[in-house]
Each structure stands twice: as C-alpha cells, then as structure tokens.
Design a protein around this motif. Structure first.
Motif, PDB file in Angstrom:
ATOM      1  N   GLY A   1       0.753  -1.310   0.137  1.00  0.00           N
ATOM      2  CA  GLY A   1       0.145   0.005   0.069  1.00  0.00           C
ATOM      3  C   GLY A   1       0.955   1.450   0.028  1.00  0.00           C
ATOM      4  N   LEU A   2       0.235   2.468  -0.532  1.00  0.00           N
ATOM      5  CA  LEU A   2       1.049   3.771  -0.474  1.00  0.00           C
ATOM      6  C   LEU A   2       0.271   4.583   0.475  1.00  0.00           C
ATOM      7  N   ARG A   3       0.692   5.323   1.386  1.00  0.00           N
ATOM      8  CA  ARG A   3       0.159   6.364   2.214  1.00  0.00           C
ATOM      9  C   ARG A   3      -0.372   7.415   1.334  1.00  0.00           C
ATOM     10  N   LYS A   4      -1.543   7.869   1.327  1.00  0.00           N
ATOM     11  CA  LYS A   4      -1.937   8.872   0.495  1.00  0.00           C
ATOM     12  C   LYS A   4      -1.280  10.378   0.763  1.00  0.00           C
ATOM     13  N   GLU A   5      -1.098  10.515   2.179  1.00  0.00           N
ATOM     14  CA  GLU A   5      -0.572  11.895   2.285  1.00  0.00           C
ATOM     15  C   GLU A   5       1.120  11.846   1.993  1.00  0.00           C
ATOM     16  N   LYS A   6       1.776  10.500   1.803  1.00  0.00           N
ATOM     17  CA  LYS A   6       3.277  10.247   1.100  1.00  0.00           C
ATOM     18  C   LYS A   6       2.973  10.107  -0.286  1.00  0.00           C
ATOM     19  N   GLU A   7       2.146  10.215  -1.056  1.00  0.00           N
ATOM     20  CA  GLU A   7       2.079   9.924  -2.369  1.00  0.00           C
ATOM     21  C   GLU A   7       3.082  10.997  -3.320  1.00  0.00           C
ATOM     22  N   ALA A   8       3.258  12.249  -3.120  1.00  0.00           N
ATOM     23  CA  ALA A   8       3.989  12.959  -3.717  1.00  0.00           C
ATOM     24  C   ALA A   8       5.573  12.693  -3.439  1.00  0.00           C
ATOM     25  N   GLU A   9       5.843  12.511  -2.082  1.00  0.00           N
ATOM     26  CA  GLU A   9       7.186  12.376  -1.764  1.00  0.00           C
ATOM     27  C   GLU A   9       7.677  11.180  -2.395  1.00  0.00           C
ATOM     28  N   TYR A  10       6.875   9.934  -2.306  1.00  0.00           N
ATOM     29  CA  TYR A  10       7.027   8.671  -3.148  1.00  0.00           C
ATOM     30  C   TYR A  10       7.407   9.072  -4.546  1.00  0.00           C
ATOM     31  N   ARG A  11       6.596   9.609  -5.146  1.00  0.00           N
ATOM     32  CA  ARG A  11       6.804   9.848  -6.719  1.00  0.00           C
ATOM     33  C   ARG A  11       8.076  10.833  -6.882  1.00  0.00           C
ATOM     34  N   LEU A  12       8.277  11.652  -5.944  1.00  0.00           N
ATOM     35  CA  LEU A  12       9.369  12.484  -6.137  1.00  0.00           C
ATOM     36  C   LEU A  12      10.780  11.669  -6.052  1.00  0.00           C
ATOM     37  N   LEU A  13      10.869  10.741  -5.055  1.00  0.00           N
ATOM     38  CA  LEU A  13      11.745   9.799  -4.735  1.00  0.00           C
ATOM     39  C   LEU A  13      11.981   9.217  -6.117  1.00  0.00           C
ATOM     40  N   HIS A  14      11.060   8.556  -6.613  1.00  0.00           N
ATOM     41  CA  HIS A  14      11.302   7.815  -7.839  1.00  0.00           C
ATOM     42  C   HIS A  14      11.527   8.291  -9.038  1.00  0.00           C
ATOM     43  N   ASP A  15      11.278   9.594  -8.981  1.00  0.00           N
ATOM     44  CA  ASP A  15      11.689  10.370 -10.240  1.00  0.00           C
ATOM     45  C   ASP A  15      13.125  10.761 -10.195  1.00  0.00           C
ATOM     46  N   ASN A  16      13.746  10.529  -9.031  1.00  0.00           N
ATOM     47  CA  ASN A  16      15.391  10.585  -8.940  1.00  0.00           C
ATOM     48  C   ASN A  16      15.677   9.579  -8.068  1.00  0.00           C
ATOM     49  N   VAL A  17      15.621   8.472  -8.523  1.00  0.00           N
ATOM     50  CA  VAL A  17      16.367   7.219  -7.908  1.00  0.00           C
ATOM     51  C   VAL A  17      17.729   7.306  -7.671  1.00  0.00           C
ATOM     52  N   TRP A  18      18.297   7.058  -6.594  1.00  0.00           N
ATOM     53  CA  TRP A  18      19.609   7.585  -6.368  1.00  0.00           C
ATOM     54  C   TRP A  18      20.560   6.492  -7.405  1.00  0.00           C
ATOM     55  N   PRO A  19      21.561   6.971  -7.691  1.00  0.00           N
ATOM     56  CA  PRO A  19      22.500   6.147  -8.722  1.00  0.00           C
ATOM     57  C   PRO A  19      23.041   4.903  -7.719  1.00  0.00           C
ATOM     58  N   GLY A  20      23.277   5.147  -6.452  1.00  0.00           N
ATOM     59  CA  GLY A  20      23.565   3.864  -5.824  1.00  0.00           C
ATOM     60  C   GLY A  20      22.799   2.971  -5.481  1.00  0.00           C
ATOM     61  N   VAL A  21      21.407   3.328  -5.535  1.00  0.00           N
ATOM     62  CA  VAL A  21      20.112   2.304  -5.605  1.00  0.00           C
ATOM     63  C   VAL A  21      20.298   1.653  -6.839  1.00  0.00           C
ATOM     64  N   VAL A  22      20.362   2.488  -8.050  1.00  0.00           N
ATOM     65  CA  VAL A  22      20.289   1.523  -9.235  1.00  0.00           C
ATOM     66  C   VAL A  22      21.458   0.744  -9.491  1.00  0.00           C
ATOM     67  N   GLU A  23      22.657   1.002  -8.785  1.00  0.00           N
ATOM     68  CA  GLU A  23      23.809   0.274  -8.838  1.00  0.00           C
ATOM     69  C   GLU A  23      23.573  -1.189  -8.203  1.00  0.00           C
ATOM     70  N   ALA A  24      23.126  -0.968  -7.069  1.00  0.00           N
ATOM     71  CA  ALA A  24      22.732  -2.117  -5.833  1.00  0.00           C
ATOM     72  C   ALA A  24      21.801  -3.117  -6.768  1.00  0.00           C
ATOM     73  N   ILE A  25      20.753  -2.522  -7.134  1.00  0.00           N
ATOM     74  CA  ILE A  25      19.859  -3.490  -7.952  1.00  0.00           C
ATOM     75  C   ILE A  25      20.460  -4.253  -9.360  1.00  0.00           C
ATOM     76  N   GLY A  26      21.335  -3.383 -10.173  1.00  0.00           N
ATOM     77  CA  GLY A  26      22.162  -4.265 -10.898  1.00  0.00           C
ATOM     78  C   GLY A  26      23.048  -5.216 -10.490  1.00  0.00           C
ATOM     79  N   ARG A  27      23.708  -4.848  -9.447  1.00  0.00           N
ATOM     80  CA  ARG A  27      24.855  -5.756  -8.918  1.00  0.00           C
ATOM     81  C   ARG A  27      23.836  -7.007  -8.322  1.00  0.00           C
TER      82      ARG A  27
END
Length: 253
Positions: A143-169
């Motif tokens: 589930g996604l908290r409605k009051e946190k939706e904008a924050e969650y979207r913003l985070l995933h518009d700018n996924v940290w490079p280190g997170v992307v690399e960890a996913i790939g590794r």
C-alpha cells in the motif's frame, strides 16, 4: 519466452481487474502464454498475470511491455486492439467472464480492466550485457500512504545512482513500479506493484546482498514510511508482499 527486443524499445504497462473465477482465468492465461510469438508480432512482450488478495478481494494484474509505445494512448490502444483481434479475441472472451470490474468501472463500462500508472523504470547500466535467457520474473504489492504519495513519486523520479547500481549488482536487469487505486472507490486507496527480472543463479544470495547495501538501507529509510504493508506481509516483517503468477495454484515456499 522473451522476445529479443532492446530494453529501450520495451515500455512497461500494467492493467488491473478483480478475479471472479481463478481457475477459469488461469486456463485462459495459459492459452495466451502459449502464443508468445504471436503476441510479440502484435507488439506485446513479456505478458504475465499475477494475483493476490487485497482488501478481501483477489486482484489480478496483467503486466507487459509494449514495443515502441512512446505514448500512453499508444500503449492503451495496443492492449485494446489485442483483445479485439481475431487471433486473440476468443481467449479474451474466455477470460472476461472470469473477472470482476475494477472499482473504477463499477458504473458498467465494458472492460473490467483499468490501466495502472507506470511511476518508475529502472534499467541498471551494469546489467546492459545480460541476456534474458533463463531469467525469472518476480512481482509484489504494497500500500501507499496517500499523504506520502507526492514524496514517493519525487523519490522515484530521482532514484539514487547507488540504489540503481545495487539493484544491478543483484542481477536485476530491469525493475518497474506501477500505481493504482483499489478497494472502496470512495477511499481511493493507492497500491504499488512492482515487477522485476532476475538474471542470476543464486536468488537468495543476491537479494541478501542488495538488502545489505548501505545505500539501499538509507534509501529505505525514506521509502518505507511512505508504504503500508499488507497484513500478510506485515506478519512476516516485510513491506512488500510477493504476488502469485495466475497460473500457479499456490505460492512458492
């Protein structure tokens, strides 16, 4: 079987409905799966159906890639054209009575399906040379908290490079997240679904490595508070609940 199309030409799309008859739906989905080459010719790649109980209803999500769909309208028309094509209409006609409309379509619209919004696409550069042969697909929901939706979207518009690399590794060559409302239409409770493709040979080891990544652990301190684990996941101390492929009778151990 995965059609050999570059990832840059594969656009992830998800559709959601409710299950009325799981066994009947699974039989129809099996027929679709046996026509993967014809689906590829129609521009639909990697079509899979996953289900899970959410708010007392069994939800089914159809996740696919649409080849060269550079707009939402193009992706939507491709799915509709597939359901109405002479080749696939008999299968969709078998599938439709096995479904209940998504609550958004409770007013009597013809299709039981509602399209989910694609809010995140991750394609780690470190996995660019990986081949999809033998890869496995995994899906989950939270589930996604409605009051946190904008924050969650913003985070995933700018996924940290280190997170992307960890996913790939961790041998994940692609990771997509979708959002749609489910349950009581007056509450408009948003839910998140992900699907990823794993190309490694030791899933537990690679997932443990990803969980141990310091950058991932920092990332989750921001994303976890945005989410509402389903009771089935919370009972195990998890945020995400793994979904079951529709044609599977029981989840894996």
């Amino acid at each position: 079987m995965t059609t050999q199309v570059p990832l840059s030409q594969q656009h992830p799309v998800a559709w959601c409905a409710l299950l009325r008859d799981r066994s009947g739906a699974a039989a129809a989905v099996k027929c679709l799966g046996e026509q993967s080459s014809a689906l590829g010719d129609a521009g639909i790649l990697n079509l899979q159906f996953f289900c899970e109980e959410i708010e007392g209803s069994e939800v089914v999500v159809a996740i696919m890639d649409v080849k060269d769909a550079d707009s939402a309208a193009m992706a939507e028309s491709c799915w509709q054209a597939l359901a109405e094509s002479p080749r696939f209409k008999p299968v969709f006609d078998r599938l439709q009575p096995c479904l209940l409309p998504h609550p958004r379509h409770a007013g009597g619209e013809q299709s039981p399906w509602v399209r989910a919004e694609t809010i995140c696409r991750i394609r780690p550069a470190v996995c660019a040379g990986m081949t999809p042969e033998g890869a496995s697909w995994h899906a989950a929901v939270t589930g996604l908290r409605k009051e946190k939706e904008a924050e969650y979207r913003l985070l995933h518009d700018n996924v940290w490079p280190g997170v992307v690399e960890a996913i790939g590794r961790s041998q994940i060559r692609r990771f997509d997240i979708f959002l749609i409302e489910l349950g009581d239409p007056e509450k408009n409770q948003p839910y998140l679904f992900y699907r990823f493709q794993y190309s490694g040979d030791d899933f537990d080891k690679d997932m443990a490595m990803q969980a141990a990544s310091p950058v991932n652990q920092r990332w989750w301190t921001f994303t976890d508070p945005c989410q509402i684990p389903l009771p089935q996941a919370a009972a195990k101390g998890h945020v995400w609940l793994g979904m079951i492929p529709l044609e599977t009778d029981t989840p894996d151990d």
